[in-house]
Enzyme design. Structure first.
Site, PDB file in Angstrom:
ATOM      1  N   HIS A 310       0.795  -1.223   0.000  1.00  0.00           N
ATOM      2  CA  HIS A 310       0.000   0.000   0.000  1.00  0.00           C
ATOM      3  C   HIS A 310       0.829   1.277   0.000  1.00  0.00           C
ATOM      4  O   HIS A 310       0.262   2.368   0.070  1.00  0.00           O
ATOM      5  CB  HIS A 310      -0.925   0.037   1.225  1.00  0.00           C
ATOM      6  CG  HIS A 310      -2.102  -0.870   1.120  1.00  0.00           C
ATOM      7  ND1 HIS A 310      -3.269  -0.517   0.474  1.00  0.00           N
ATOM      8  CD2 HIS A 310      -2.289  -2.140   1.560  1.00  0.00           C
ATOM      9  CE1 HIS A 310      -4.132  -1.515   0.546  1.00  0.00           C
ATOM     10  NE2 HIS A 310      -3.566  -2.511   1.192  1.00  0.00           N
ATOM     11  N   LYS A 513      -8.559  13.719   4.374  1.00  0.00           N
ATOM     12  CA  LYS A 513      -7.718  12.517   4.369  1.00  0.00           C
ATOM     13  C   LYS A 513      -6.768  12.611   5.559  1.00  0.00           C
ATOM     14  O   LYS A 513      -6.634  13.669   6.174  1.00  0.00           O
ATOM     15  CB  LYS A 513      -6.943  12.385   3.067  1.00  0.00           C
ATOM     16  CG  LYS A 513      -6.197  13.639   2.656  1.00  0.00           C
ATOM     17  CD  LYS A 513      -5.512  13.470   1.306  1.00  0.00           C
ATOM     18  CE  LYS A 513      -6.515  13.507   0.181  1.00  0.00           C
ATOM     19  NZ  LYS A 513      -6.800  12.172  -0.341  1.00  0.00           N
ATOM     20  N   ARG A 514      -6.121  11.517   5.871  1.00  0.00           N
ATOM     21  CA  ARG A 514      -5.187  11.497   6.991  1.00  0.00           C
ATOM     22  C   ARG A 514      -4.181  12.641   6.863  1.00  0.00           C
ATOM     23  O   ARG A 514      -3.735  12.961   5.765  1.00  0.00           O
ATOM     24  CB  ARG A 514      -4.464  10.145   7.016  1.00  0.00           C
ATOM     25  CG  ARG A 514      -3.525   9.941   8.191  1.00  0.00           C
ATOM     26  CD  ARG A 514      -3.117   8.478   8.260  1.00  0.00           C
ATOM     27  NE  ARG A 514      -2.524   8.015   7.020  1.00  0.00           N
ATOM     28  CZ  ARG A 514      -1.204   7.999   6.782  1.00  0.00           C
ATOM     29  NH1 ARG A 514      -0.355   8.451   7.682  1.00  0.00           N
ATOM     30  NH2 ARG A 514      -0.741   7.539   5.630  1.00  0.00           N
ATOM     31  N   LYS A 519       0.688  14.159   1.862  1.00  0.00           N
ATOM     32  CA  LYS A 519      -0.637  14.496   1.318  1.00  0.00           C
ATOM     33  C   LYS A 519      -0.790  16.008   1.145  1.00  0.00           C
ATOM     34  O   LYS A 519      -1.693  16.470   0.462  1.00  0.00           O
ATOM     35  CB  LYS A 519      -1.731  13.926   2.211  1.00  0.00           C
ATOM     36  CG  LYS A 519      -1.730  12.390   2.229  1.00  0.00           C
ATOM     37  CD  LYS A 519      -2.797  11.843   3.149  1.00  0.00           C
ATOM     38  CE  LYS A 519      -2.729  10.320   3.274  1.00  0.00           C
ATOM     39  NZ  LYS A 519      -3.185   9.617   2.074  1.00  0.00           N
ATOM     40  N   THR A 620      -8.629   6.373  -2.082  1.00  0.00           N
ATOM     41  CA  THR A 620     -10.007   5.962  -2.370  1.00  0.00           C
ATOM     42  C   THR A 620     -10.965   7.122  -2.151  1.00  0.00           C
ATOM     43  O   THR A 620     -12.071   7.126  -2.688  1.00  0.00           O
ATOM     44  CB  THR A 620     -10.447   4.764  -1.500  1.00  0.00           C
ATOM     45  OG1 THR A 620     -10.232   5.071  -0.119  1.00  0.00           O
ATOM     46  CG2 THR A 620      -9.679   3.515  -1.873  1.00  0.00           C
ATOM     47  N   LYS A 624     -14.569   8.384  -4.102  1.00  0.00           N
ATOM     48  CA  LYS A 624     -15.845   8.710  -3.448  1.00  0.00           C
ATOM     49  C   LYS A 624     -16.323  10.099  -3.854  1.00  0.00           C
ATOM     50  O   LYS A 624     -17.511  10.302  -4.123  1.00  0.00           O
ATOM     51  CB  LYS A 624     -15.682   8.604  -1.934  1.00  0.00           C
ATOM     52  CG  LYS A 624     -15.360   7.211  -1.438  1.00  0.00           C
ATOM     53  CD  LYS A 624     -14.793   7.228  -0.030  1.00  0.00           C
ATOM     54  CE  LYS A 624     -14.166   5.882   0.324  1.00  0.00           C
ATOM     55  NZ  LYS A 624     -13.338   5.937   1.533  1.00  0.00           N
TER      56      LYS A 624
END
Length: 773
Positions: A310, A513-514, A519, A620, A624
C-alpha cells in the site's frame, strides 16, 4: 416485511426509548442476516488486516437486506425517524484511514459477489482516538465505541485460542460481525480480543501502561510507538492477530477435509499491508506441529499467501529489530532466520534480504519472498514498485507482480450517503448500477458531445448519444439542485454538531484525508494564505470559498499536528478579519470519520487530491468524491492518473511535477527548499505569514515557527516547487465553476466514469488473478 419492529420491542414504538428502538432494529437486522445465510464453498479467502473501518452499519445493512424502505415507513407511521436511529448508532472504531476503509469495502464486495470469505483483525476497544481541538491544537481521547446498554453488531463466539506472547500464554476470544451482501448472502468479520483488557488502564488522554499487555493489548489501534515499549506492544498486537488467524484457518480447513498438504485448495490468505506479515512464519510453525516438514511448509505457505503493498514510503514498510521479535515472539525467530537463509540463496543482492546486516527484520521482504502474488493498488503505484522501489524483487520474481487498482462500494458511498443522487440516477438508467457499476456509463447518453445520431465515441471522457437538449438540461439542472441540497444539509448538520456556520452557496473546497506531509495539506494552506492576501488587496473571488480540512494526525507525528494548528489558527485569522471573512472561510472539521465523510462527500464541489506525485499509492477518497459529482484538483499521482484517463483532460484539473521528476530529484538529492522560498515572492510571503503578527495573535508562536522552519529548511515532500502551478490551476477551477452549465457536465462525466472504481470490480480481479475461488 414478514416481521416488524414491534415484534422486537414488545410494546408500541411510540412508547420506546431511542435505546430500545435501536436495540430492536439491531436484533431485527441480525436475525435477517442469519436467515439469508453465509457464502460457503470448499475454498475461502481470509483477508487479514490491522484495520476494518466499517462505519455505522444500520443503514447499510438495511439497504443490503432490502428492507430499508419498509423499516423507514414503519417508523414514520409512528412519527419516528430512521435517520435519528442512524445518528444514535455508535461508529465502530476499528480503523483509521484509507487502508481500513478499503478493507471494509472489500468485505462488502466479497459478500455481495457471493465469494466465501472472512475478514480477520482485532477488536480494538478505543480505536485510534477521538479527536478534539482546544487552543487550536489536536487532543486525543479514547474512542469508546462499545457503549453499555447498546446492543452491538459484534457478537462473542465460543472460539478461543492459546497464543504465546513472550514468556506467557494468553487465551483469546473471537468476536464476529455479520457483513451483509447486497441482495446476497453474508460474510463474517472475525475480530480477536483478550478478556483481560482493562480500559481503566487509560489515565491521561490516550496514555496507558504499555508494558502490561494482558490489560492493554487491544486497547488502541496503532499504540504510540515513540518509545520501545510502544513498538514492542505493536509486535505483540500483530502476532496476536495472525496467530489467532492462522489457528482459525487451519482448524476450519481441516474440518472441511484438508490434510494441510493441500491447504492451497482450501485457503487463500491476503496479507493487507505489512501488519499481518508474521502469519507466514506462524503458519510454518503450526504446519510443523502437524507433522509437515519445513521445506514443504515453505512451499505451502507461498501458494496460500498473497501480499498487497500500500505504500512506497520507507517508514510505512515495517521493519523490526530482531531483538524485539526475540522478546515478543521468540518461537518465530528461528523460522524467520531460516526463511532469510532460503531467500539469500535466491539472490546475492543484500536489498532483498529479510534480515539486514544491522539485524533488522524487513516484513515486506518476508512477504515478497514467501507469497505467490504481490500487488500494488493503482497502476502508477505498481509501475513505481516494479521499476524503482522494489526493482530488485521484480527482477527476481516478475511473475508475482500485478496491479489491482483500489475500489469503493457504491452501496455505501452513493446509494446510502446520497439517496437523492441515487434516485435520480435510477430514474434515468434503472437500478442495475448498484451491482454493476459499469451501468453508470449510460448517463453519458444524456450529453450531446457529438451531434451525429447514433455515432459511437470511444475516447475517454467523451460520450455519444442522441439525447435531446431539453433532456440534457433537465438532468444537468437536477445535478446542480441535488448538490445544492447536500451542501445545505451539510451546513445545517455542521452548525448543529460542531457549532460552525458556513455559507452553503459558497464553493465547497474539500481536502479530507489522513494528515501527513506527503498528502500536503500545507500546500492547500499556503494557497489559502495567498488568497487571503489577494482579498486584502481588493482582489475578491467571484463567489465565496469555504475550505474544509478533515484529518487526524498520529499522536506522535509532530509536524502533522503543527499543520493542524496552523490551519486552525489561520481559520481564526480569517474569521476575525471583516475584509476577508465574507469571501473566505477555513474549517478544520473535528474527529473526521466515516459518518462525517458520508455527509461531507456528497456536498463537495472540489476534491483536493494534491499529494506529491509518486507518494500516494492509490487513494479511495478521490473515487468517493468523483462518484458524488465533485471535480478533482490533483497531482498525477495514485489513482488520479486513472481518473484522468477515464474522464478526459476537460473534466479534471492536474498540476505539478510528474512522478518521474520527483523520483529523480530524490535520487539526485538536489532539491533545496530555501532556493524556491527565496525566488518566489508570493510563496515567500505566504510562508512568512505563518509567523506574522496576524497568526501569532491567535496561535502558538513556537509551533508556527517550527512549521515554517520545517518548510524552509526541509520541505521533504516538495510543497514549494508545485505551489505556483497549484495556484494557477486552482484559479482556473474557481473560474470554471462559475459556468454552471459547463461545470454540471463535468460533474456528470465524473459520475458516469466512476464505475471502474467499484470495489466489486477490484474483488473480481483479485479472485480471477490471485485467489481462484
Amino acid at each position: 416485511m414478514a416481521t416488524s419492529i414491534k415484534d422486537y420491542t414488545k410494546k408500541p414504538l411510540k412508547d420506546c426509548t431511542k435505546l430500545e428502538l435501536f436495540n430492536a432494529l439491531l436484533t431485527l437486522v441480525s436475525d435477517r442476516a442469519r436467515k439469508v445465510g453465509y457464502n460457503t464453498g470448499k475454498k475461502k479467502v481470509y483477508y487479514i488486516s490491522a484495520e476494518f473501518l466499517i462505519g455505522k452499519l444500520l443503514g447499510n445493512n438495511l439497504i443490503n437486506l432490502g428492507i430499508y424502505e419498509d423499516v423507514k415507513k414503519e417508523l414514520e407511521a409512528e412519527g419516528l425517524s430512521l435517520a435519528e436511529m442512524e445518528e444514535f448508532e455508535d461508529e465502530p472504531s476499528l480503523g483509521n484511514g484509507g487502508l481500513g476503509r478499503l478493507a471494509a469495502c472489500f468485505i462488502d464486495s466479497l459478500a455481495t459477489l457471493g465469494l466465501p470469505a472472512d475478514g480477520i483483525g482485532l477488536a480494538y476497544h478505543c480505536g485510534l482516538f477521538r479527536q478534539s481541538f482546544a487552543e487550536g491544537k489536536q487532543y486525543e481521547t479514547p474512542d469508546k465505541w462499545l457503549t453499555w446498554g447498546k446492543e452491538s453488531w459484534m457478537k462473542r463466539s465460543d472460539k478461543h485460542y492459546k497464543v504465546r506472547l513472550g514468556d506467557s500464554e494468553v487465551t483469546s476470544t473471537m468476536y464476529e460481525i455479520a457483513v451483509t451482501g447486497y441482495k446476497n448472502k453474508c460474510t463474517t468479520l472475525r475480530l480477536f480480543d483478550l478478556d483481560s483488557i482493562d480500559e481503566r488502564l487509560i489515565k491521561d488522554g490516550i496514555n496507558f501502561n504499555k508494558n502490561d499487555y494482558l490489560k492493554n493489548l487491544t486497547l488502541f489501534l496503532y499504540p504510540d510507538d515513540s518509545d520501545e515499549a510502544g513498538r514492542i506492544l505493536r509486535v505483540y498486537q500483530e502476532y496476536f492477530m495472525v496467530s489467532n488467524a492462522a489457528q482459525w484457518i487451519l482448524e476450519e480447513c481441516i474440518a472441511k477435509g484438508s490434510n494441510l498438504h493441500d491447504l492451497a485448495d482450501y485457503a487463500a490468505i491476503q496479507i493487507n499491508d505489512t501488519h499481518p506479515s508474521m502469519v507466514i512464519p506462524e503458519l510454518i510453525r503450526l504446519l510443523g506441529e502437524h507433522g509437515i516438514d519445513e521445506k514443504e511448509s515453505f512451499e505451502i505457505v507461498t501458494k496460500v499467501c498473497a501480499y498487497t503493498n500500500h505504500t512506497i514510503l520507507a517508514e510505512a514498510l515495517e521493519t523490526w529489530p530482531k531483538h524485539y521479535l526475540q522478546t515478543a515472539v521468540p518461537q518465530l525467530v528461528p523460522i524467520i532466520e531460516r526463511l532469510d537463509k532460503a531467500a539469500a540463496k535466491r539472490s546475492k543482492d543484500s536489498f532483498v534480504r529479510i534480515i539486514d546486516k544491522q539485524g533488522n527484520v524487513h516484513m515486506a521482504n518476508l512477504d515478497i519472498h514467501f507469497t505467490h502474488s504481490i500487488n500494488g493498488v493503482a497502476r502508477l503505484h505498481t509501475e513505481i514498485l516494479k521499476n524503482s522501489e522494489l526493482a530488485p524483487f521484480f527482477k527476481l520474481y516478475p511473475e508475482k507482480f500485478n496491479n489491482k487498482t483500489n475500489g469503493i462500494t457504491f452501496r455505501r458511498w452513493l446509494k446510502m450517503c446520497n439517496p437523492e443522487l441515487s434516485a435520480m440516477i435510477t430514474g434515468k438508467i434503472g437500478d442495475k448500477w448498484v451491482k454493476d457499476a459499469d451501468e453508470l456509463e449510460k448517463l453519458g447518453e444524456y450529453i450531446n458531445y457529438k451531434k451525429e445520431k447514433n455515432e459511437k465515441c470511444s475516447k475517454p471522457g467523451k460520450m455519444s448519444g442522441s439525447a435531446k437538449s431539453g433532456e440534457e438540461k433537465k438532468l444537468l439542472d437536477s445535478l446542480i439542485q441535488i448538490k445544492s441540497l447536500k451542501k445545505h444539509d451539510f451546513a445545517a448538520w455542521l452548525e448543529k454538531a460542531q457549532g460552525v456556520k458556513v455559507d452553503p452557496d459558497s464553493v465547497f473546497d474539500v481536502q479530507a484525508k489522513r494528515l501527513h506531509e506527503y498528502k500536503r495539506q500545507q500546500l492547500n494552506l499556503l494557497w489559502a494564505i495567498a488568497e487571503y492576501k489577494k482579498i486584502k488587496r481588493g482582489v475578491k473571488p467571484v463567489r465565496p470559498i469555504t475550505m474544509f480540512f478533515g484529518a487526524k494526525a498520529a499522536p506522535a507525528y509532530r509536524t502533522a499536528k503543527d499543520i493542524i494548528h496552523a490551519i486552525i489558527t489561520f481559520g481564526k485569522v480569517v474569521e476575525n478579519d471583516p475584509k476577508v471573512s465574507p469571501y473566505l472561510k477555513v474549517v478544520m472539521l473535528e474527529n473526521y470519520n466515516v459518518s462525517l465523510a458520508e455527509k461531507l462527500i456528497p456536498a463537495a464541489d472540489i476534491s483536493e487530491q494534491i499529494s506529491l506525485a509518486s507518494k500516494e499509492a492509490s487513494g479511495t477518497g478521490n473515487m468517493k468524491f468523483m462518484l458524488n459529482g465533485a471535480v478533482t484538483l490533483g497531482t498525477e499521482d495514485g489513482a488520479n492518473v486513472e481518473i484522468a484517463e477515464l474522464v478526459g483532460a476537460d473534466n479534471i484539473y492536474i498540476f505539478g511535477q510528474k512522478s518521474d521528476e520527483v523520483i529523480e530529484h530524490y535520487r539526485k538529492a538536489d532539491y533545496v527548499a530555501a532556493d524556491w522560498y527565496n525566488k518566489d515572492r508570493t510563496l515567500k510571503a505566504a510562508v512568512d505569514f505563518l509567523t506574522g503578527k496576524e497568526m501569532v495573535k491567535y496561535g502558538d508562536e513556537a509551533v508556527l515557527g517550527r512549521l515554517k522552519q520545517e518548510l524552509v529548511g526541509k520541505d521533504w515532500f516538495m510543497t514549494f516547487p508545485d505551489f505556483k502551478d497549484y495556484c494557477r490551476t486552482k484559479a482556473q477551477v474557481l473560474a470554471d465553476y462559475e459556468d454552471r452549465a459547463s461545470w454540471s457536465k463535468k460533474m456528470l462525466v465524473n459520475i458516469s466514469k466512476a464505475g471502474f472504481f467499484s470495489s466489486d470490480r477490484t474483488i473480481r480481479q483479485y479472485n480471477e488473478d490471485i485467489w481462484g475461488l
